[in-house]
Every structure is written in C-alpha cells, then in structure tokens.
Motif scaffolding. Structure first.
Motif, PDB file in Angstrom:
ATOM      1  N   ASN A  20      60.184  33.820  67.394  1.00  0.00           N
ATOM      2  CA  ASN A  20      59.271  33.207  68.348  1.00  0.00           C
ATOM      3  C   ASN A  20      58.089  34.137  68.596  1.00  0.00           C
ATOM      4  OD1 ASN A  20      58.974  30.845  69.734  1.00  0.00           O
ATOM      5  ND2 ASN A  20      60.135  31.468  71.522  1.00  0.00           N
ATOM      6  N   ASN A  21      56.880  33.623  68.402  1.00  0.00           N
ATOM      7  CA  ASN A  21      55.693  34.460  68.532  1.00  0.00           C
ATOM      8  C   ASN A  21      54.723  33.925  69.587  1.00  0.00           C
ATOM      9  OD1 ASN A  21      53.979  36.651  67.676  1.00  0.00           O
ATOM     10  ND2 ASN A  21      52.733  35.157  66.612  1.00  0.00           N
ATOM     11  N   ALA A  22      54.325  32.656  69.472  1.00  0.00           N
ATOM     12  CA  ALA A  22      53.340  32.090  70.406  1.00  0.00           C
ATOM     13  C   ALA A  22      53.486  30.571  70.433  1.00  0.00           C
ATOM     14  CB  ALA A  22      51.924  32.467  69.969  1.00  0.00           C
ATOM     15  N   GLY A  23      52.985  29.956  71.491  1.00  0.00           N
ATOM     16  CA  GLY A  23      52.975  28.503  71.587  1.00  0.00           C
ATOM     17  C   GLY A  23      54.335  27.867  71.772  1.00  0.00           C
ATOM     18  N   PHE A  24      55.311  28.641  72.238  1.00  0.00           N
ATOM     19  CA  PHE A  24      56.663  28.116  72.386  1.00  0.00           C
ATOM     20  C   PHE A  24      56.747  27.149  73.563  1.00  0.00           C
ATOM     21  CE2 PHE A  24      56.162  32.650  73.267  1.00  0.00           C
ATOM     22  CZ  PHE A  24      56.223  32.691  74.640  1.00  0.00           C
ATOM     23  N   PRO A  25      57.843  26.376  73.598  1.00  0.00           N
ATOM     24  CA  PRO A  25      59.137  26.543  72.940  1.00  0.00           C
ATOM     25  C   PRO A  25      59.118  26.018  71.501  1.00  0.00           C
ATOM     26  CG  PRO A  25      59.244  24.604  74.323  1.00  0.00           C
ATOM     27  CD  PRO A  25      57.877  25.216  74.535  1.00  0.00           C
ATOM     28  N   HIS A  26      60.003  26.595  70.686  1.00  0.00           N
ATOM     29  CA  HIS A  26      60.140  26.197  69.283  1.00  0.00           C
ATOM     30  C   HIS A  26      61.612  26.067  68.919  1.00  0.00           C
ATOM     31  CE1 HIS A  26      55.912  26.934  68.518  1.00  0.00           C
ATOM     32  NE2 HIS A  26      56.010  28.207  68.871  1.00  0.00           N
ATOM     33  N   ASN A  27      61.854  25.378  67.811  1.00  0.00           N
ATOM     34  CA  ASN A  27      63.155  25.374  67.172  1.00  0.00           C
ATOM     35  C   ASN A  27      62.937  25.195  65.672  1.00  0.00           C
ATOM     36  OD1 ASN A  27      62.654  22.635  66.877  1.00  0.00           O
ATOM     37  ND2 ASN A  27      64.290  21.965  68.239  1.00  0.00           N
ATOM     38  N   VAL A  28      64.018  25.211  64.894  1.00  0.00           N
ATOM     39  CA  VAL A  28      63.931  25.064  63.444  1.00  0.00           C
ATOM     40  C   VAL A  28      64.892  23.960  63.040  1.00  0.00           C
ATOM     41  CG1 VAL A  28      64.221  26.175  61.206  1.00  0.00           C
ATOM     42  CG2 VAL A  28      63.418  27.511  63.162  1.00  0.00           C
ATOM     43  N   VAL A  52      59.792  34.947  59.565  1.00  0.00           N
ATOM     44  CA  VAL A  52      58.836  33.852  59.677  1.00  0.00           C
ATOM     45  C   VAL A  52      58.454  33.735  61.148  1.00  0.00           C
ATOM     46  CG1 VAL A  52      58.438  31.385  59.338  1.00  0.00           C
ATOM     47  CG2 VAL A  52      59.887  32.659  57.724  1.00  0.00           C
ATOM     48  N   LEU A  53      57.169  33.928  61.439  1.00  0.00           N
ATOM     49  CA  LEU A  53      56.698  33.811  62.823  1.00  0.00           C
ATOM     50  C   LEU A  53      56.571  32.347  63.198  1.00  0.00           C
ATOM     51  CD1 LEU A  53      53.939  36.563  63.062  1.00  0.00           C
ATOM     52  CD2 LEU A  53      56.325  36.676  63.803  1.00  0.00           C
ATOM     53  N   MET A  54      56.955  32.033  64.411  1.00  0.00           N
ATOM     54  CA  MET A  54      56.823  30.678  64.945  1.00  0.00           C
ATOM     55  C   MET A  54      55.676  30.700  65.941  1.00  0.00           C
ATOM     56  SD  MET A  54      60.940  30.121  65.185  1.00  0.00           S
ATOM     57  CE  MET A  54      60.916  28.670  66.167  1.00  0.00           C
ATOM     58  N   GLY A  55      54.535  30.174  65.496  1.00  0.00           N
ATOM     59  CA  GLY A  55      53.296  30.252  66.257  1.00  0.00           C
ATOM     60  C   GLY A  55      52.503  31.450  65.792  1.00  0.00           C
ATOM     61  N   SER A  56      51.217  31.236  65.491  1.00  0.00           N
ATOM     62  CA  SER A  56      50.390  32.325  64.973  1.00  0.00           C
ATOM     63  C   SER A  56      49.877  33.202  66.117  1.00  0.00           C
ATOM     64  CB  SER A  56      49.201  31.771  64.189  1.00  0.00           C
ATOM     65  OG  SER A  56      48.244  31.227  65.081  1.00  0.00           O
ATOM     66  N   ASN A  57      49.387  34.379  65.759  1.00  0.00           N
ATOM     67  CA  ASN A  57      48.809  35.276  66.769  1.00  0.00           C
ATOM     68  C   ASN A  57      47.606  34.643  67.458  1.00  0.00           C
ATOM     69  OD1 ASN A  57      50.705  37.287  66.327  1.00  0.00           O
ATOM     70  ND2 ASN A  57      49.473  38.282  64.751  1.00  0.00           N
ATOM     71  N   GLY A  58      46.929  33.722  66.762  1.00  0.00           N
ATOM     72  CA  GLY A  58      45.776  33.035  67.338  1.00  0.00           C
ATOM     73  C   GLY A  58      46.155  31.816  68.168  1.00  0.00           C
ATOM     74  N   GLY A  59      47.463  31.548  68.310  1.00  0.00           N
ATOM     75  CA  GLY A  59      47.922  30.439  69.131  1.00  0.00           C
ATOM     76  C   GLY A  59      48.131  29.134  68.387  1.00  0.00           C
ATOM     77  N   GLU A  60      47.920  29.101  67.070  1.00  0.00           N
ATOM     78  CA  GLU A  60      48.121  27.867  66.309  1.00  0.00           C
ATOM     79  C   GLU A  60      49.606  27.535  66.228  1.00  0.00           C
ATOM     80  OE1 GLU A  60      44.822  29.002  63.046  1.00  0.00           O
ATOM     81  OE2 GLU A  60      46.165  30.423  64.022  1.00  0.00           O
ATOM     82  N   LEU A  61      49.918  26.272  66.241  1.00  0.00           N
ATOM     83  CA  LEU A  61      51.297  25.805  66.107  1.00  0.00           C
ATOM     84  C   LEU A  61      51.613  25.733  64.618  1.00  0.00           C
ATOM     85  CD1 LEU A  61      51.223  23.021  68.848  1.00  0.00           C
ATOM     86  CD2 LEU A  61      52.252  25.306  68.997  1.00  0.00           C
TER      87      LEU A  61
END
Length: 176
Positions: A108-116, A80-89
């Motif tokens: 983690n893909n884009a728009g980080f930082p992230h967590n679950v 599961v990607l966190m953040g799309s390739n287009g930058g969407e959260l």
C-alpha cells in the motif's frame, strides 16, 4: 495470506586503494633527480599495504555473503506499489514477469484503501482465484501494509483493485 515485509539495507564498501597526492622531488639521499623525470602535478600512488588490501577483500567478500543471504530470504520477491507516489490509482509496475513460486508483495503506497483481486476469467486454467486473491471485503487501509502471494502455475494472470477497478487500477503478471 496477508503478511508484513521488512526490508534490510546493506551497505557495500568500496575500496580503490588509490591516493592522490602532490608530487615531491626525490631527496638527494634517496635517488638523484633526473630532469626528464620531474613531474609537477598530482599523481596516483598505491599507498595501501598488502594487509589493508586483504582486509578490503575480506570486507567485500563478507558484503556479498550478506547480500546473498538477504536475497535468499526474500526468494527474489518483487514489490508492487499500490498507488503511485504522484497519487495515481495504479499498480507500479503495471505488468511484470516472475518465476513460479516467486513472492509478489503488494504494498500500500497511496490512494488507499486497496485490495488485490485476480480475475477468474484471466488466469491459467485450473487456478482457483479464491486462494490467491484477497477477500473483496478485506482492504489495506494504511501506508506500508502488504499482501503477499505466490503463483505456482505458469501463464498470464490479470488482477485489479476492487475499489478502483473502474478507475483503471489493473495489472498483469506472467509466470514463466
């Protein structure tokens, strides 16, 4: 429960055994030429000897074995990607289904930082979200960082990214 995941790439060879070549009239020493059988275009012919076909079969069988071994090592993990390739959260995919115990790799893909974080009101009864969620203060800060979790109890689980929940970065997994 954070871990790093390394994917393996396996090339699967293809073997057709067909070769396209120009048609040549048979020489008088091989067979008489019959005008009704003259063909003046390209033709497909089997030019691969039996030994080469056996090698191709062995190579294809070995490739399947390698793929089966790789799949067993990942136990059908879903990424599961966190953040799309287009930058969407967003989590990509946002909703999915898995079998009990199948690993989910949040990457983690884009728009980080992230967590679950799993929502304590949106998991099957008896599930302790503290054992399946990342600690809220822990964040994935670099591209490619991962968090892996396995869900054993059947039912629906909703999750979100702590820093981006207000932006709609939520998801749902059904264990069936």
């Amino acid at each position: 429960m954070a871990s790093t995941f390394t994917a393996a790439t396996v090339a699967i060879p293809t073997f057709t055994g067909l070769k396209v070549e120009s048609a040549k009239p048979a020489s008088p020493s091989h067979a008489p030429m019959i005008p009704s059988r003259v063909f003046s275009g390209a033709r497909a012919s089997m030019s691969t000897p039996k030994v080469d076909m056996r090698r191709a079969l062995v190579a294809a069988t070995a490739s399947v074995g390698v793929l089966m071994g790789a799949a067993a090592g990942n136990a059908n993990a879903i990424e599961v990607l966190m953040g799309s390739n287009g930058g969407e959260l967003a989590f990509i995919p946002k909703e999915f289904q898995i079998a009990p115990g199948e690993p989910i790799i949040f990457k983690n893909n884009a728009g980080f930082p992230h967590n679950v974080i799993f929502d304590e009101d949106e998991v099957p009864p008896g599930v302790d979200v503290g054992t399946i969620s990342m600690p809220e203060e822990d964040l994935l800060n670099a591209p490619g960082e991962t968090y892996t979790v396995k869900l054993d109890k059947k039912g629906a689980y909703k999750f979100y990214c702590g820093p981006h929940q207000g932006s709609g970065m939520t998801g749902k997994v059904v264990v069936n």
